[in-house]
Design a protein around this motif. Structure first.
Motif, PDB file in Angstrom:
ATOM      1  N   VAL A   1      45.596  34.866  40.826  1.00 34.82           N
ATOM      2  CA  VAL A   1      46.101  35.748  41.812  1.00 34.82           C
ATOM      3  C   VAL A   1      46.406  37.019  41.193  1.00 34.82           C
ATOM      4  O   VAL A   1      45.758  37.947  41.446  1.00 34.82           O
ATOM      5  CB  VAL A   1      47.202  34.896  42.538  1.00 34.82           C
ATOM      6  CG1 VAL A   1      47.819  36.434  43.100  1.00 34.82           C
ATOM      7  CG2 VAL A   1      47.142  34.268  43.339  1.00 34.82           C
ATOM      8  N   SER A   2      46.838  36.505  40.174  1.00 32.80           N
ATOM      9  CA  SER A   2      47.330  37.734  39.025  1.00 32.80           C
ATOM     10  C   SER A   2      46.192  38.828  38.466  1.00 32.80           C
ATOM     11  O   SER A   2      46.116  39.813  38.677  1.00 32.80           O
ATOM     12  CB  SER A   2      47.959  37.398  37.586  1.00 32.80           C
ATOM     13  OG  SER A   2      48.308  38.317  36.800  1.00 32.80           O
ATOM     14  N   PHE A   3      45.580  37.802  38.434  1.00 31.44           N
ATOM     15  CA  PHE A   3      43.989  38.270  37.796  1.00 31.44           C
ATOM     16  C   PHE A   3      43.147  39.197  38.448  1.00 31.44           C
ATOM     17  O   PHE A   3      42.512  40.195  38.479  1.00 31.44           O
ATOM     18  CB  PHE A   3      43.024  37.501  36.891  1.00 31.44           C
ATOM     19  CG  PHE A   3      41.347  37.956  36.652  1.00 31.44           C
ATOM     20  CD1 PHE A   3      40.821  38.771  36.025  1.00 31.44           C
ATOM     21  CD2 PHE A   3      40.091  37.534  37.839  1.00 31.44           C
ATOM     22  CE1 PHE A   3      40.250  38.958  35.752  1.00 31.44           C
ATOM     23  CE2 PHE A   3      39.096  37.718  37.093  1.00 31.44           C
ATOM     24  CZ  PHE A   3      38.897  38.502  36.097  1.00 31.44           C
ATOM     25  N   ARG A   4      42.913  38.647  39.773  1.00 31.44           N
ATOM     26  CA  ARG A   4      42.096  39.426  41.343  1.00 31.44           C
ATOM     27  C   ARG A   4      43.061  40.536  41.207  1.00 31.44           C
ATOM     28  O   ARG A   4      41.910  41.555  41.724  1.00 31.44           O
ATOM     29  CB  ARG A   4      41.990  38.592  42.416  1.00 31.44           C
ATOM     30  CG  ARG A   4      40.635  37.201  42.131  1.00 31.44           C
ATOM     31  CD  ARG A   4      40.377  36.479  43.191  1.00 31.44           C
ATOM     32  NE  ARG A   4      40.214  37.189  44.180  1.00 31.44           N
ATOM     33  CZ  ARG A   4      39.463  37.928  44.755  1.00 31.44           C
ATOM     34  NH1 ARG A   4      37.923  37.884  43.817  1.00 31.44           N
ATOM     35  NH2 ARG A   4      38.901  38.724  45.694  1.00 31.44           N
ATOM     36  N   ASN A   5      43.940  40.282  41.600  1.00 31.34           N
ATOM     37  CA  ASN A   5      44.928  41.425  41.860  1.00 31.34           C
ATOM     38  C   ASN A   5      44.798  42.667  41.273  1.00 31.34           C
ATOM     39  O   ASN A   5      44.525  43.991  41.185  1.00 31.34           O
ATOM     40  CB  ASN A   5      46.633  41.096  42.040  1.00 31.34           C
ATOM     41  CG  ASN A   5      46.631  40.546  43.459  1.00 31.34           C
ATOM     42  OD1 ASN A   5      46.268  40.187  43.998  1.00 31.34           O
ATOM     43  ND2 ASN A   5      48.292  39.958  43.249  1.00 31.34           N
ATOM     44  N   GLN A   6      44.950  42.533  39.705  1.00 30.35           N
ATOM     45  CA  GLN A   6      45.232  43.229  38.383  1.00 30.35           C
ATOM     46  C   GLN A   6      43.569  44.365  38.234  1.00 30.35           C
ATOM     47  O   GLN A   6      43.913  45.095  38.354  1.00 30.35           O
ATOM     48  CB  GLN A   6      45.002  42.801  37.301  1.00 30.35           C
ATOM     49  CG  GLN A   6      46.132  42.080  36.801  1.00 30.35           C
ATOM     50  CD  GLN A   6      46.758  42.059  35.472  1.00 30.35           C
ATOM     51  OE1 GLN A   6      46.678  42.941  34.526  1.00 30.35           O
ATOM     52  NE2 GLN A   6      46.552  40.398  35.640  1.00 30.35           N
ATOM     53  N   VAL A   7      42.654  43.612  38.590  1.00 28.78           N
ATOM     54  CA  VAL A   7      40.892  44.180  39.178  1.00 28.78           C
ATOM     55  C   VAL A   7      41.088  44.819  40.649  1.00 28.78           C
ATOM     56  O   VAL A   7      40.271  46.075  40.516  1.00 28.78           O
ATOM     57  CB  VAL A   7      40.304  42.529  39.680  1.00 28.78           C
ATOM     58  CG1 VAL A   7      38.785  43.659  39.865  1.00 28.78           C
ATOM     59  CG2 VAL A   7      40.087  42.454  37.823  1.00 28.78           C
ATOM     60  N   LEU A   8      42.054  44.369  41.619  1.00 37.44           N
ATOM     61  CA  LEU A   8      41.599  45.134  43.292  1.00 37.44           C
ATOM     62  C   LEU A   8      43.069  46.746  42.888  1.00 37.44           C
ATOM     63  O   LEU A   8      42.435  47.530  43.327  1.00 37.44           O
ATOM     64  CB  LEU A   8      42.426  44.448  44.190  1.00 37.44           C
ATOM     65  CG  LEU A   8      41.354  43.229  44.698  1.00 37.44           C
ATOM     66  CD1 LEU A   8      41.874  41.722  45.877  1.00 37.44           C
ATOM     67  CD2 LEU A   8      40.055  43.583  45.457  1.00 37.44           C
ATOM     68  N   ASP A   9      43.354  46.073  42.177  1.00 37.78           N
ATOM     69  CA  ASP A   9      44.278  47.478  41.851  1.00 37.78           C
ATOM     70  C   ASP A   9      44.435  47.984  41.066  1.00 37.78           C
ATOM     71  O   ASP A   9      44.614  49.267  39.938  1.00 37.78           O
ATOM     72  CB  ASP A   9      45.625  47.501  41.998  1.00 37.78           C
ATOM     73  CG  ASP A   9      45.885  46.453  40.553  1.00 37.78           C
ATOM     74  OD1 ASP A   9      45.656  46.772  40.170  1.00 37.78           O
ATOM     75  OD2 ASP A   9      47.591  45.860  40.342  1.00 37.78           O
ATOM     76  N   ARG A  10      42.694  48.297  40.214  1.00 40.05           N
ATOM     77  CA  ARG A  10      42.514  48.680  39.122  1.00 40.05           C
ATOM     78  C   ARG A  10      43.590  48.667  38.147  1.00 40.05           C
ATOM     79  O   ARG A  10      43.239  49.360  36.959  1.00 40.05           O
ATOM     80  CB  ARG A  10      41.942  50.162  40.030  1.00 40.05           C
ATOM     81  CG  ARG A  10      41.068  50.334  41.292  1.00 40.05           C
ATOM     82  CD  ARG A  10      40.914  51.929  41.241  1.00 40.05           C
ATOM     83  NE  ARG A  10      39.645  51.677  42.282  1.00 40.05           N
ATOM     84  CZ  ARG A  10      38.659  51.608  42.230  1.00 40.05           C
ATOM     85  NH1 ARG A  10      37.766  51.126  41.418  1.00 40.05           N
ATOM     86  NH2 ARG A  10      37.364  51.223  43.115  1.00 40.05           N
TER      87      ARG A  10
END
Length: 331
Positions: free
Chosen positions: A239-248
């Motif tokens: 979840v942390s990985f995907r969130n960091q990708v989504l918020d750039r």
């Protein structure tokens, strides 16, 4: 007087015993029965303050959620290895009623639910007893149970003689990428099949990324053992990985292709989510137990002696009183 519970994975311990050196009475194999009795006696003697409860599998709800779950176990055997595995399963199935009978004579409680696996029952009981401040030790060679480790709840693999607690889980195991194997952190003693991970939750997410071939659960594709471990160690969680990708926060263009694909392709995230549903033993979506059956016997020394005599378990009969003594204490 007991102050906690010893939760035993019945089929895991029984099947492991069935795979040991063949032991027969006439033409009937009995090594699973003998091995199971020895394993549980050893555990009860080693942990005298814990009340033993053997957990058995029902017909898993996972088969309805995902049809391919463990489907290969029912498929025709078309290779020598598959035929040998099928023969082993059939042999264990024949011996299993004798294991249940022996446990009843020893006064060991047994629990099963129509729709749950032993893993699910262990999760329910571990949470309940831990919340009551009781000690829980889970006895299983199934590493899926590692995710259930928490304060007051530990895991013991009788095949390896390995004990993991919440305190030792992070400190004891580490990953050596050079050897592509898991090693104890002193860098000397190697343990095949382990993954060095910082928490039970990370262990679970790594398995969901990789999949589980033994249960016919495919992984997300492109992310193997090393990649999954590095992802969790670097970003903490999926979840942390995907969130960091989504918020750039992370520049996806600079990620390795396998991680970029996982971050950007919804199909891969769907597979991961499905696998988490199948593997997460703490999920609130696991159904409540249906047709729960508790078999609570009492120690019947003479009946157990007759049982052992019928199966020619002479090493047990040599000192039947001493052999049964740990079960008398646990009653």
């Amino acid at each position: 007087m007991t102050n906690g519970y010893l939760l035993i994975d019945g089929n895991n311990i029984g099947f492991a015993a069935a795979a040991t050196k063949k032991l027969t009475v006439g033409e009937m194999e009995v090594q699973a029965v003998f091995g199971f009795m020895r394993a549980i006696r050893m555990a009860v003697a080693r942990y005298p303050l814990l009340k033993p409860v053997v957990l058995w599998d029902g017909v898993s709800w996972r088969k309805h959620f995902y049809e391919e779950y463990k489907a290969g176990r029912d498929a025709p055997a078309d290779t020598p290895a598959a035929k040998a595995q099928l023969a082993l399963r059939k042999g264990y199935k024949v011996q299993r009623p004798l294991i249940l009978k022996g446990l009843k004579h020893l006064g060991v409680s047994q629990l099963a639910a129509m729709n749950l696996e032993a893993d699910d029952l262990a999760a329910i009981l571990a949470r309940r007893y831990a919340a009551q401040g009781k000690k829980v030790l889970m006895l299983s060679g199934d590493k899926d149970w590692i995710q259930l480790i928490q304060p007051n709840v530990s895991w013991f693999d009788p095949q390896r003689g390995e004990l993991l607690t919440l305190n030792t889980l992070e400190k004891k195991l580490g990953y050596d990428p050079a050897k592509k194997r898991i090693v104890v952190c002193n860098g000397k003693d190697e343990i095949d099949g382990w993954m060095g991970v910082p928490s039970p939750r990370a262990w679970l997410e790594i398995k969901a990324l990789m999949g589980d071939a033994s249960d016919e659960i495919p992984g997300v594709g492109g992310i193997g053992e090393k990649g999954a471990i590095e992802l969790l160690r670097t970003y903490g969680s999926v979840v942390s990985f995907r969130n960091q990708v989504l918020d750039r926060t992370i520049d996806a263009a600079k990620l390795p292709k396998k991680l970029r694909d996982f971050a950007e392709q919804e199909e891969k995230h769907f597979i991961f989510t499905r696998n988490m549903t199948l593997m997460d033993l703490n999920s609130p979506d696991i159904p409540a137990p249906a047709r729960l059956k508790l078999t609570a016997g009492s120690l019947e020394r003479d009946d157990f002696a007759s049982f052992c005599s019928e199966l020619s378990f002479k090493s047990i009969l040599t000192d039947i009183d001493g052999w049964c003594e740990p079960f008398a204490r646990a009653a």
